[in-house]
Design an enzyme around this catalytic site. Structure first.
Site, PDB file in Angstrom:
ATOM      1  N   CYS A 166      69.391  57.365  69.731  1.00  0.00           N
ATOM      2  CA  CYS A 166      68.523  58.103  70.379  1.00  0.00           C
ATOM      3  C   CYS A 166      68.856  59.236  71.005  1.00  0.00           C
ATOM      4  CB  CYS A 166      67.906  57.230  71.356  1.00  0.00           C
ATOM      5  SG  CYS A 166      66.550  57.840  72.402  1.00  0.00           S
ATOM      6  N   CYS A 207      68.489  59.178  75.065  1.00  0.00           N
ATOM      7  CA  CYS A 207      69.702  58.228  75.392  1.00  0.00           C
ATOM      8  C   CYS A 207      71.015  58.902  75.837  1.00  0.00           C
ATOM      9  CB  CYS A 207      69.764  56.924  74.672  1.00  0.00           C
ATOM     10  SG  CYS A 207      68.646  55.858  74.817  1.00  0.00           S
ATOM     11  N   ASN A 223      52.994  62.382  75.140  1.00  0.00           N
ATOM     12  CA  ASN A 223      52.581  62.168  73.758  1.00  0.00           C
ATOM     13  C   ASN A 223      53.031  60.756  73.221  1.00  0.00           C
ATOM     14  OD1 ASN A 223      51.506  64.925  73.481  1.00  0.00           O
ATOM     15  ND2 ASN A 223      53.601  65.572  72.885  1.00  0.00           N
ATOM     16  N   THR A 236      57.308  63.175  69.085  1.00  0.00           N
ATOM     17  CA  THR A 236      58.627  63.767  68.043  1.00  0.00           C
ATOM     18  C   THR A 236      60.029  62.709  68.559  1.00  0.00           C
ATOM     19  OG1 THR A 236      59.334  65.581  69.096  1.00  0.00           O
ATOM     20  CG2 THR A 236      57.461  65.772  67.024  1.00  0.00           C
ATOM     21  N   HIS A 254      58.888  60.182  77.352  1.00  0.00           N
ATOM     22  CA  HIS A 254      59.129  61.313  78.286  1.00  0.00           C
ATOM     23  C   HIS A 254      57.877  62.043  78.638  1.00  0.00           C
ATOM     24  CE1 HIS A 254      59.195  62.315  74.055  1.00  0.00           C
ATOM     25  NE2 HIS A 254      58.601  63.578  74.481  1.00  0.00           N
ATOM     26  N   HIS A 310      56.126  65.700  79.765  1.00  0.00           N
ATOM     27  CA  HIS A 310      56.323  67.166  79.828  1.00  0.00           C
ATOM     28  C   HIS A 310      55.644  67.775  81.020  1.00  0.00           C
ATOM     29  CE1 HIS A 310      56.947  67.420  75.413  1.00  0.00           C
ATOM     30  NE2 HIS A 310      56.531  66.383  75.474  1.00  0.00           N
TER      31      HIS A 310
HETATM   32  P1  AMP Z   1      57.299  64.919  71.946  1.00  0.00           P
HETATM   33  O1  AMP Z   1      56.868  66.023  70.837  1.00  0.00           O
HETATM   34  O2  AMP Z   1      56.248  64.717  72.918  1.00  0.00           O
HETATM   35  O3  AMP Z   1      58.170  63.959  71.574  1.00  0.00           O
HETATM   36  O4  AMP Z   1      58.389  66.029  72.744  1.00  0.00           O
HETATM   37  C1  AMP Z   1      59.742  66.288  72.490  1.00  0.00           C
HETATM   38  C2  AMP Z   1      60.318  67.464  73.179  1.00  0.00           C
HETATM   39  O5  AMP Z   1      61.791  67.128  73.086  1.00  0.00           O
HETATM   40  C3  AMP Z   1      59.844  68.502  72.477  1.00  0.00           C
HETATM   41  O6  AMP Z   1      59.144  69.720  73.378  1.00  0.00           O
HETATM   42  C4  AMP Z   1      61.117  69.372  72.035  1.00  0.00           C
HETATM   43  O7  AMP Z   1      61.469  70.765  72.015  1.00  0.00           O
HETATM   44  C5  AMP Z   1      62.216  68.549  72.914  1.00  0.00           C
HETATM   45  N1  AMP Z   1      63.623  68.313  72.677  1.00  0.00           N
HETATM   46  C6  AMP Z   1      64.094  67.886  71.666  1.00  0.00           C
HETATM   47  N2  AMP Z   1      65.379  67.858  71.308  1.00  0.00           N
HETATM   48  C7  AMP Z   1      65.700  68.341  72.904  1.00  0.00           C
HETATM   49  C8  AMP Z   1      66.926  68.635  73.553  1.00  0.00           C
HETATM   50  N3  AMP Z   1      68.026  68.397  72.905  1.00  0.00           N
HETATM   51  N4  AMP Z   1      66.880  69.080  74.757  1.00  0.00           N
HETATM   52  C9  AMP Z   1      66.040  69.511  75.357  1.00  0.00           C
HETATM   53  N5  AMP Z   1      64.547  69.352  74.739  1.00  0.00           N
HETATM   54  C10 AMP Z   1      64.766  68.819  73.502  1.00  0.00           C
HETATM   55 ZN    ZN Z   2      66.382  56.336  73.971  1.00  0.00          ZN
END
Ligand code: AMP
Ligand code: ZN
Length: 113
Positions: A4, A7, A86, A94, A99, A101
């Site tokens: 993950c 994580c 989300n 994704t 998390h 935002h």
């Molecule tokens: P979600 O689509 O709600 O799952 O949001 C996932 C978010 O994580 C997206 O806005 C990505 O741009 C962000 N994201 C993915 N990998 C990283 C990373 N290594 N560092 C910072 N943000 C990330």
């Molecule tokens: Zn995790």
């Protein structure tokens, strides 16, 4: 969860641009910002998504929501902001580690940002 990404970020195994950290949560700048300020609040324990919030683990979610206004103020979001979660495929999630935002720094439209 060993595979993950959040994580690994929480454990410091993958670098991130941190804006806040304590023993339970981290907040990092999103890699792909959708607003002038786009920060992700991430619990250090693995919870997949909003569907997995329970009476037993919801303290950490409440903790996140006490830190969101603190970080928002530090980042200059005095005029307001949006918090988005989300959940699942149809919700556009994704990264399957819950998390929140934090979006702001402009007048947001009705979409995510
Ligand atoms: P979600 O689509 O709600 O799952 O949001 C996932 C978010 O994580 C997206 O806005 C990505 O741009 C962000 N994201 C993915 N990998 C990283 C990373 N290594 N560092 C910072 N943000 C990330
Ligand atoms: Zn995790």
């Amino acid at each position: 969860m060993s595979d993950c990404i959040f994580c690994k970020i929480a454990a410091g195994e993958i670098p991130s641009n941190k804006v806040y950290e304590d023993d339970r949560i981290i907040a990092i700048h999103d890699l792909n910002p959708m607003a002038p300020v786009h920060v992700l609040f991430i619990p250090k324990t693995h919870i997949c998504c909003a569907n997995a919030i329970t009476e037993e683990n919801s303290d950490i979610i409440a903790h996140i929501f006490t830190k969101i206004p603190v970080v928002a103020k530090e980042l200059g979001l005095e005029n307001g902001y949006r918090v988005v979660n989300n959940c699942g495929e149809d919700g556009g999630q994704t990264v399957m580690h819950i998390h929140f935002h934090l979006l702001g720094g402009k007048k947001l439209s009705l979409g995510m940002a």
